[in-house]
Design a protein around this motif. Structure first.
Motif, short mmCIF file in Angstrom:
data_model
loop_
_atom_site.label_atom_id
_atom_site.label_comp_id
_atom_site.label_asym_id
_atom_site.label_seq_id
_atom_site.Cartn_x
_atom_site.Cartn_y
_atom_site.Cartn_z
N ALA A 172 -11.28 -17.92 -76.82
CA ALA A 172 -12.01 -19.08 -76.31
C ALA A 172 -13.41 -18.75 -75.83
N GLY A 173 -13.63 -17.58 -75.26
CA GLY A 173 -14.94 -17.22 -74.73
C GLY A 173 -15.91 -16.67 -75.76
N LEU A 174 -15.46 -16.41 -76.98
CA LEU A 174 -16.31 -15.79 -77.98
C LEU A 174 -17.54 -16.64 -78.34
N PRO A 175 -17.43 -17.95 -78.56
CA PRO A 175 -18.63 -18.72 -78.90
C PRO A 175 -19.72 -18.61 -77.83
N LYS A 176 -19.34 -18.60 -76.56
CA LYS A 176 -20.34 -18.49 -75.49
C LYS A 176 -21.04 -17.13 -75.55
N LEU A 177 -20.28 -16.08 -75.83
CA LEU A 177 -20.88 -14.75 -75.93
C LEU A 177 -21.86 -14.67 -77.10
N LEU A 178 -21.50 -15.28 -78.21
CA LEU A 178 -22.37 -15.25 -79.38
C LEU A 178 -23.64 -16.05 -79.14
N LEU A 179 -23.52 -17.21 -78.50
CA LEU A 179 -24.69 -18.05 -78.24
C LEU A 179 -25.61 -17.39 -77.21
N ARG A 180 -25.05 -16.71 -76.23
CA ARG A 180 -25.87 -16.05 -75.22
C ARG A 180 -26.78 -15.00 -75.85
N GLY A 181 -26.30 -14.31 -76.86
CA GLY A 181 -27.12 -13.31 -77.55
C GLY A 181 -28.28 -13.94 -78.28
N ARG A 182 -28.10 -15.13 -78.83
CA ARG A 182 -29.16 -15.82 -79.57
C ARG A 182 -30.23 -16.37 -78.62
N ARG A 183 -29.81 -16.87 -77.45
CA ARG A 183 -30.77 -17.43 -76.50
C ARG A 183 -31.77 -16.37 -76.05
#
Length: 187
Positions: A172-183
């Motif tokens: 469940a937390g993977l999308p947030k981790l991936l988006l944080r890297g892009r920001r």
């Protein structure tokens, strides 16, 4: 066997990267091969006789459990290169090539040229002679299935048991981790 049947077997075997081989035991198995001097040639690990399993590094395709023995029979099925569906199935006579013979040397030279990603390409033939079996599957009669002789019933089979698993849902937390890297890169 007619000349047309022979040509169909040869062309499908030459053009297909995999053939499905069914021995006297077990279900059919997809195996890579080469067409050489009028027959399918393949190399694999193991045997159907008691004793230690050959090719301990498990670098070659398994032949164990198919019942492919010298002088035995098998059924070989090839698919259409264009459509991907079964095109021809034919009976074959199994001939095991012995290391050191002229036939073994010729077949393994062809197989070596098609062997992808061999970890030991320099010593491949020595390993094959020591740990593997080289088989010739020679056509032994007219095709049992061909474009004008296909069965009416479905031929689908369940997959063989395997330790492989299907993909599991993403945490469940993977999308947030991936988006944080892009920001962080946009700044």
């Amino acid at each position: 066997m007619t000349a047309l049947d022979q040509a169909l077997i040869e062309e499908t075997a030459k053009k297909s990267a995999l053939l499905w081989v069914r021995g006297p035991q077990g279900p059919a198995r997809a195996l890579w091969h080469v067409w050489h001097e009028g027959a399918v040639c393949l190399v694999g690990r193991g045997s159907d006789t008691p004793g230690p399993d050959a090719d301990p590094g498990r670098t070659e395709q398994p032949l164990v459990g198919l019942g492919l023995t010298d002088g035995g029979t098998a059924t070989v099925t090839a698919r259409s290169k264009d459509k991907g569906g079964r095109l021809v199935a034919w009976p074959a006579r199994v001939v095991e090539l012995r290391p050191g013979t002229e036939a073994w040397q010729a077949a393994t030279e062809e197989l070596k040229g098609k062997r992808l990603n061999a970890p030991d390409s320099g010593t491949l033939l020595e390993r094959w002679s020591r740990d593997c079996r080289v088989l010739r599957l020679e056509p032994a009669g007219a095709p049992v299935q061909a474009p004008d002789r296909m069965p009416d019933t479905p031929q689908a089979a369940p997959p063989l048991p395997s330790p492989a698993t299907t993909r599991r849902p993403a945490p469940a937390g993977l999308p947030k981790l991936l988006l944080r890297g892009r920001r962080g890169k946009r700044r």
